[in-house]
Design an enzyme around this catalytic site. Structure first.
Site, PDB file in Angstrom:
ATOM      1  N   SER A 188       0.797  -1.222   0.000  1.00  0.00           N
ATOM      2  CA  SER A 188       0.000   0.000   0.000  1.00  0.00           C
ATOM      3  C   SER A 188       0.833   1.278   0.000  1.00  0.00           C
ATOM      4  CB  SER A 188      -0.942   0.001   1.200  1.00  0.00           C
ATOM      5  OG  SER A 188      -0.201  -0.003   2.392  1.00  0.00           O
ATOM      6  N   HIS A 216      -5.518  -4.801  -1.677  1.00  0.00           N
ATOM      7  CA  HIS A 216      -5.348  -3.697  -2.634  1.00  0.00           C
ATOM      8  C   HIS A 216      -5.317  -4.224  -4.062  1.00  0.00           C
ATOM      9  CE1 HIS A 216      -4.823  -0.227   0.007  1.00  0.00           C
ATOM     10  NE2 HIS A 216      -4.142  -1.015   0.819  1.00  0.00           N
ATOM     11  N   LYS A 247     -12.529  -2.133   0.718  1.00  0.00           N
ATOM     12  CA  LYS A 247     -11.801  -1.229  -0.192  1.00  0.00           C
ATOM     13  C   LYS A 247     -12.533  -1.191  -1.538  1.00  0.00           C
ATOM     14  CE  LYS A 247      -7.527  -1.325   2.347  1.00  0.00           C
ATOM     15  NZ  LYS A 247      -6.747  -2.365   3.017  1.00  0.00           N
TER      16      LYS A 247
HETATM   17  C1  LIG Z   1      -6.614  -2.798   4.447  1.00  0.00           C
HETATM   18  C2  LIG Z   1      -5.808  -4.029   4.571  1.00  0.00           C
HETATM   19  C3  LIG Z   1      -6.129  -5.027   5.491  1.00  0.00           C
HETATM   20  C4  LIG Z   1      -7.236  -4.850   6.492  1.00  0.00           C
HETATM   21  O1  LIG Z   1      -8.480  -4.946   5.875  1.00  0.00           O
HETATM   22  P1  LIG Z   1      -9.798  -4.610   6.740  1.00  0.00           P
HETATM   23  O2  LIG Z   1     -10.873  -5.392   6.056  1.00  0.00           O
HETATM   24  O3  LIG Z   1      -9.985  -3.151   6.685  1.00  0.00           O
HETATM   25  O4  LIG Z   1      -9.528  -5.105   8.113  1.00  0.00           O
HETATM   26  C5  LIG Z   1      -5.373  -6.185   5.505  1.00  0.00           C
HETATM   27  N1  LIG Z   1      -4.338  -6.356   4.643  1.00  0.00           N
HETATM   28  C6  LIG Z   1      -3.999  -5.416   3.749  1.00  0.00           C
HETATM   29  C7  LIG Z   1      -2.843  -5.649   2.820  1.00  0.00           C
HETATM   30  C8  LIG Z   1      -4.715  -4.217   3.679  1.00  0.00           C
HETATM   31  O5  LIG Z   1      -4.359  -3.272   2.810  1.00  0.00           O
END
Ligand SMILES: *Cc1c(COP(=O)(O)O)cnc(C)c1O
Length: 413
Positions: A188, A216, A247
């Site tokens: 990210s 992502h 997301k």
């Molecule tokens: C955002 C993210 C998470 C967490 O996801 P949530 O559903 O918001 O708990 C886990 N791993 C990665 C790589 C992320 O970018």
């Protein structure tokens, strides 16, 4: 008792403030979208800005069909389930969503969690013990790090995206009963995509499983949005995929683990965040089904995101910004200096462009940046306005067409 603790906490908080690392939250007064109204500080007059820092990759967070699906489910399936899955928390739509996620990703089955943080927190401990080895990328997400900590398997950390080091760690882990290589599908902070093709080759050579966290990725990477596994052409070769509904896939909340049947079956029996935490709310489940239906019918949204990303990356590169090359809609604009990143973000905010500066400890010291995230909710006109604002601010600060060394020489590290 709290009296003693209060003082220590106050000190710790002022330490965070003094280091300039205190995180202030901005209050959005509208639904999540390309155009949002933001109040910052909270009591200031709200300002209309273009949003370039949401994970709303496909613009589905406020999509009318998604909202409609959630609203209908509220009527047909209720607001909440007041239960974990295995007691009385599983409806028809929960299993339907798990099967749909599995078929979207091409896996045997999937299991839902309250968040991907929980999916990652609950995936290792049921499957692995002290006889096993987890070989994990140095920059993997915090939830993977925590999940690994909750499990007794031996941990091997390989240098970020470094296949030679991964090979070395695999060699050292050869005496373990099982080995699993774990990576974020896309990272990210840099927007770089894991080399899953090379990782799968190494996994086959060294007899290891592979897990990719596709938070992502799912919905937009790859020609049909199946994620980094599709982007890298390794569908069917990754044993465990974790992902989020929070997301690209609608942006509410919820997560999942998808993969081999026996793995999912055992997680349903033993994974603690699944067994001891509440069911995903019915409106979210129904909206997620709608999201997957939209993405299965057409690649229009991921195609639009791809062309938005391309346009922004090309224009910013031509304008003389130092951006990390790549294809991901996460576009890091390198500034190296933390106060400079903060100043540029706030100047952009004044011009109606909402972006955030990232600096230590979120990224390494001397690698401060602004992270821009593109969305299918953006129109070309939005992107061009953002580039224009970046150019004006970049010009003001004298950072255009400068090398890393020049920026550091002029602004410090
Ligand atoms: C955002 C993210 C998470 C967490 O996801 P949530 O559903 O918001 O708990 C886990 N791993 C990665 C790589 C992320 O970018």
């Amino acid at each position: 008792m709290f009296g003693a603790m209060r003082e220590a906490l106050q000190q710790e908080l002022s330490g965070i403030r003094d280091a300039g690392l205190f995180k202030h939250e901005r209050t959005i007064r509208t639904p999540q979208a390309a155009n949002i109204r933001v109040a910052y500080p909270e009591d200031a007059d709200p300002q209309d800005v273009l949003n370039f820092c949401a994970n709303n990759y496909l613009g589905l967070s406020s999509h009318p069909a998604v909202i409609e699906a959630a609203t209908n489910a509220l009527q047909t399936h209720g607001y909440g389930m007041s239960s974990v899955r295995f007691i009385c928390g599983t409806q028809d739509i929960h299993r339907q969503l798990e099967r749909t996620i599995a078929s979207f990703l091409g896996t045997d089955d999937a299991i839902l969690y309250a968040a991907c943080f929980d999916a990652n927190g609950g995936v290792f401990e049921p499957l692995l013990n002290a006889r096993d080895a987890i070989i994990t990328d140095q920059l993997n997400h915090a939830s993977i790090i925590d999940g690994v900590r909750l499990c007794k398997a031996k941990r091997y950390i390989f240098k970020h995206a470094n296949m030679a080091d991964l090979e070395q760690q695999l060699t050292q882990a050869q005496s373990a009963r099982y080995r699993i290589i774990v990576t974020d599908g896309a990272f990210s902070m840099d927007g770089d995509i894991a080399k899953l093709d090379k990782i799968c080759e190494l996994a086959e050579r060294f007899d290891a499983l592979v897990m990719s966290d596709e938070c992502h990725c799912t919905g937009f990477l790859g020609k049909t949005g199946r994620g980094a596994i599709e982007h890298c052409g390794v569908q069917g070769r990754v044993d465990i995929i974790t992902g989020t509904l929070g997301k690209a896939l609608g942006g509410a909340s919820g997560g999942f683990t998808a993969g081999r049947q026996e793995i999912i079956d055992l997680l349903r029996q033993r994974s603690r965040p699944y067994l001891f935490s509440n069911t995903v709310a019915p409106p979210i489940v129904a909206a997620s089904l709608k999201v997957l239906e939209i993405l299965t019918k057409s690649t229009e949204l991921r195609d639009k995101l791809e062309s938005n990303t391309k346009r922004f990356r090309e224009k910013m590169t031509a304008a003389g910004f130092d951006i990390r090359p790549g294809e991901h809609p996460i576009v890091p604009i390198m500034l190296y200096n933390a106060p400079l990143a903060q100043k540029i973000a706030s100047d952009l905010y004044e011009k109606g462009i909402y972006v955030i500066g990232f600096f230590f400890p979120v990224v390494p010291k001397g690698e401060a940046r602004i992270r821009v995230q593109l969305s299918a909710a953006h129109e070309f006109e939005h992107i061009d306005r953002a580039v224009q604002a970046f150019c004006e601010v970049g010009e003001q600060h004298g950072i255009l067409h400068k090398s890393k060394d020049q920026i550091i020489a002029e602004h410090g590290e």
